[in-house]
Each structure stands twice: as C-alpha cells, then as structure tokens.
Design an enzyme around this catalytic site. Structure first.
Site, PDB file in Angstrom:
ATOM      1  N   GLU A  90      15.329  32.160  43.578  1.00 39.21           N
ATOM      2  CA  GLU A  90      13.972  31.628  43.406  1.00 39.21           C
ATOM      3  C   GLU A  90      14.006  30.170  42.933  1.00 39.21           C
ATOM      4  O   GLU A  90      13.161  29.359  43.336  1.00 39.21           O
ATOM      5  CB  GLU A  90      13.199  32.518  42.422  1.00 39.21           C
ATOM      6  CG  GLU A  90      12.946  33.909  43.013  1.00 39.21           C
ATOM      7  CD  GLU A  90      12.369  34.913  42.015  1.00 39.21           C
ATOM      8  OE1 GLU A  90      12.041  34.521  40.866  1.00 39.21           O
ATOM      9  OE2 GLU A  90      12.243  36.094  42.388  1.00 39.21           O
ATOM     10  N   HIS A 134       4.635  34.894  36.932  1.00 37.42           N
ATOM     11  CA  HIS A 134       5.763  35.550  37.602  1.00 37.42           C
ATOM     12  C   HIS A 134       6.978  35.434  36.692  1.00 37.42           C
ATOM     13  O   HIS A 134       7.117  34.460  35.967  1.00 37.42           O
ATOM     14  CB  HIS A 134       6.049  34.853  38.929  1.00 37.42           C
ATOM     15  CG  HIS A 134       7.367  35.260  39.540  1.00 37.42           C
ATOM     16  ND1 HIS A 134       7.507  36.436  40.233  1.00 37.42           N
ATOM     17  CD2 HIS A 134       8.592  34.670  39.509  1.00 37.42           C
ATOM     18  CE1 HIS A 134       8.782  36.542  40.623  1.00 37.42           C
ATOM     19  NE2 HIS A 134       9.456  35.484  40.196  1.00 37.42           N
ATOM     20  N   LYS A 160       0.583  31.501  37.600  1.00 37.23           N
ATOM     21  CA  LYS A 160      -0.102  31.852  38.847  1.00 37.23           C
ATOM     22  C   LYS A 160      -1.502  31.221  38.916  1.00 37.23           C
ATOM     23  O   LYS A 160      -2.040  30.757  37.893  1.00 37.23           O
ATOM     24  CB  LYS A 160      -0.175  33.380  38.969  1.00 37.23           C
ATOM     25  CG  LYS A 160       1.212  34.044  39.091  1.00 37.23           C
ATOM     26  CD  LYS A 160       1.087  35.544  39.380  1.00 37.23           C
ATOM     27  CE  LYS A 160       2.446  36.200  39.519  1.00 37.23           C
ATOM     28  NZ  LYS A 160       2.336  37.636  39.908  1.00 37.23           N
ATOM     29  N   ASN A 166      -2.064  38.406  37.577  1.00 38.63           N
ATOM     30  CA  ASN A 166      -1.454  38.702  36.271  1.00 38.63           C
ATOM     31  C   ASN A 166      -0.751  37.505  35.629  1.00 38.63           C
ATOM     32  O   ASN A 166       0.227  37.674  34.905  1.00 38.63           O
ATOM     33  CB  ASN A 166      -0.550  39.935  36.385  1.00 38.63           C
ATOM     34  CG  ASN A 166       0.576  39.754  37.389  1.00 38.63           C
ATOM     35  OD1 ASN A 166       0.720  38.684  37.970  1.00 38.63           O
ATOM     36  ND2 ASN A 166       1.379  40.784  37.574  1.00 38.63           N
ATOM     37  N   TYR A 219       7.699  36.124  48.457  1.00 39.93           N
ATOM     38  CA  TYR A 219       7.506  37.542  48.134  1.00 39.93           C
ATOM     39  C   TYR A 219       7.945  38.463  49.277  1.00 39.93           C
ATOM     40  O   TYR A 219       7.495  39.608  49.351  1.00 39.93           O
ATOM     41  CB  TYR A 219       6.040  37.806  47.770  1.00 39.93           C
ATOM     42  CG  TYR A 219       5.672  37.361  46.366  1.00 39.93           C
ATOM     43  CD1 TYR A 219       6.155  38.050  45.244  1.00 39.93           C
ATOM     44  CD2 TYR A 219       4.849  36.269  46.140  1.00 39.93           C
ATOM     45  CE1 TYR A 219       5.814  37.659  43.957  1.00 39.93           C
ATOM     46  CE2 TYR A 219       4.505  35.865  44.851  1.00 39.93           C
ATOM     47  CZ  TYR A 219       4.998  36.570  43.764  1.00 39.93           C
ATOM     48  OH  TYR A 219       4.660  36.190  42.489  1.00 39.93           O
TER      49      TYR A 219
HETATM   50  P1  IDP Z   1       6.382  41.866  38.624  1.00 37.42           P
HETATM   51  O1  IDP Z   1       5.637  40.579  38.909  1.00 37.42           O
HETATM   52  O2  IDP Z   1       6.040  42.418  37.274  1.00 37.42           O
HETATM   53  O3  IDP Z   1       7.868  41.754  38.857  1.00 37.42           O
HETATM   54  P2  IDP Z   1       6.260  43.312  41.160  1.00 37.42           P
HETATM   55  O4  IDP Z   1       6.251  44.799  41.284  1.00 37.42           O
HETATM   56  O5  IDP Z   1       7.526  42.575  41.535  1.00 37.42           O
HETATM   57  O6  IDP Z   1       5.813  42.952  39.656  1.00 37.42           O
HETATM   58  O7  IDP Z   1       5.062  42.753  42.041  1.00 37.42           O
HETATM   59  C1  IDP Z   1       4.966  41.389  42.354  1.00 37.42           C
HETATM   60  C2  IDP Z   1       3.525  40.951  42.169  1.00 37.42           C
HETATM   61  O8  IDP Z   1       2.703  41.631  43.117  1.00 37.42           O
HETATM   62  C3  IDP Z   1       2.890  41.295  40.807  1.00 37.42           C
HETATM   63  O9  IDP Z   1       3.216  40.383  39.782  1.00 37.42           O
HETATM   64  C4  IDP Z   1       1.423  41.273  41.153  1.00 37.42           C
HETATM   65  O10 IDP Z   1       0.909  39.930  41.230  1.00 37.42           O
HETATM   66  C5  IDP Z   1       1.413  41.873  42.551  1.00 37.42           C
HETATM   67  N1  IDP Z   1       1.169  43.330  42.507  1.00 37.42           N
HETATM   68  C6  IDP Z   1       2.047  44.291  42.107  1.00 37.42           C
HETATM   69  N2  IDP Z   1       1.502  45.518  42.185  1.00 37.42           N
HETATM   70  C7  IDP Z   1       0.257  45.328  42.676  1.00 37.42           C
HETATM   71  C8  IDP Z   1      -0.824  46.221  42.990  1.00 37.42           C
HETATM   72  O11 IDP Z   1      -0.732  47.454  42.833  1.00 37.42           O
HETATM   73  N3  IDP Z   1      -1.980  45.653  43.465  1.00 37.42           N
HETATM   74  C9  IDP Z   1      -2.100  44.287  43.652  1.00 37.42           C
HETATM   75  N4  IDP Z   1      -1.120  43.421  43.371  1.00 37.42           N
HETATM   76  C10 IDP Z   1       0.036  43.926  42.885  1.00 37.42           C
HETATM   77 MG    MG Z   2       8.920  41.356  40.601  1.00 35.33          MG
END
Ligand code: IDP
Ligand code: MG
Length: 141
Positions: A128, A117, A11, A114, A51
């Site tokens: 994807e 992905h 990312k 984070n 997304y």
């Molecule tokens: P994942 O990436 O671990 O699968 P998901 O729940 O699918 O997590 O969420 C997709 C992405 O959305 C996350 O990787 C993160 O970048 C972002 N995200 C998820 N939860 C939050 C939040 O509470 N605040 C801001 N961004 C979030």
């Molecule tokens: Mg996810």
C-alpha cells in the site's frame, strides 16, 4: 532506531467533517511518526485497484464510490510494531463495535464510512505504501 512502517488513509467522510487535524493529533500522541503524507482524490479506477482484494464482496462498489467521492489523506507511519499497534488505535471496522477512545469510535459514521484505513499486515503495508508513494516521497528523520 527506526521502527517499522504502516499505511493509513484519512477517508473522505473524516476529511469532509474537518477531522484531519484531530486524527493526526491522536496518531502522533500514540507515538507514531509521520514519514510521508499527501492529500489526493482517488479516481474510481485507483480506489478499485487499492481495494482489489475486496472485489467479490457485496460492498465493493459502494466502497469504491465512497473512497473516490472526495479527497483523502494518505500517510505512512513509523513505530515499533506499527501495523498491529495502529489497528488497535483505529478500532473495529464497525464503529458500533470499536473500543472507546479509538479513532473509529470517535470519528467514524458507519461500517462503510469509517474515518480511517489501516494496513492489516507488514506485507500489505509495504504494498500500500508503494501504491501511493515513491521512494523520494518517503523520509527518515
Ligand atoms: P478494515 O478497514 O477494518 O480492514 P475490511 O474488512 O478490510 O475492514 O473492509 C475494508 C473497508 O470496506 C472498510 O474499512 C469499510 O470502509 C468497507 N466495508 C467493510 N465492510 C463493509 C460493509 O459491510 N458495508 C459497507 N462497507 C464495508
Ligand atoms: Mg482491511
């Protein structure tokens, strides 16, 4: 024998911080083979489409803005049990909860920014991969 495939992106936060090489090193060391890779900057439209499943979540707009804020590295990985093993390698969404040694524990800044992905099912991985790569851009070797 070829394993199955998963999809990842490094990312914009991790690209900006200079972690592309270190993250790819962890991925290779864990036994994944890189079978497609490209650096690109997602438009807000393309990030929003990628997304789309999170459209109704409160963080969707923030996520789309962040994911289109700078270049990402899109990668297709091959390994037995690729999807599940890669999710273990990256750790929990929130780096504060990610297991020690995981990519997010090492490189992620926050729950939003984070570092990586990881596809969460074989079906989503296939979707994807097709979203980012043509057949000619994917290799077997
Ligand atoms: P994942 O990436 O671990 O699968 P998901 O729940 O699918 O997590 O969420 C997709 C992405 O959305 C996350 O990787 C993160 O970048 C972002 N995200 C998820 N939860 C939050 C939040 O509470 N605040 C801001 N961004 C979030
Ligand atoms: Mg996810």
């Amino acid at each position: 024998m070829a394993g199955n495939r998963t999809f990842t992106m490094i990312k914009p936060d991790a690209v900006r911080a200079g972690h592309i090489g270190a993250i790819l090193e962890k991925i290779n060391a864990a036994g994944f083979k890189i079978v497609a890779m490209k650096m690109e900057q997602l438009s807000p439209q393309k990030a929003g489409d990628f997304y789309a499943v999170h459209r109704e979540r409160p963080f969707y707009q923030e996520l789309v803005e962040f994911m289109s804020s700078g270049p990402i590295v899109a990668v297709v990985l091959e390994k037995d049990n690729a999807v599940e093993d890669f999710r273990k390698l990256i750790g929990a969404t929130n780096p504060a909860e990610a297991a020690p040694g995981t990519i997010r524990a090492l490189f992620a800044k926050s729950i939003g920014e984070n570092a990586v992905h990881g596809a969460d099912s074989d079906e989503n991985a296939a979707r994807e991969i097709a979203f980012h790569f043509s057949q000619l851009e994917q290799f077997s070797y």
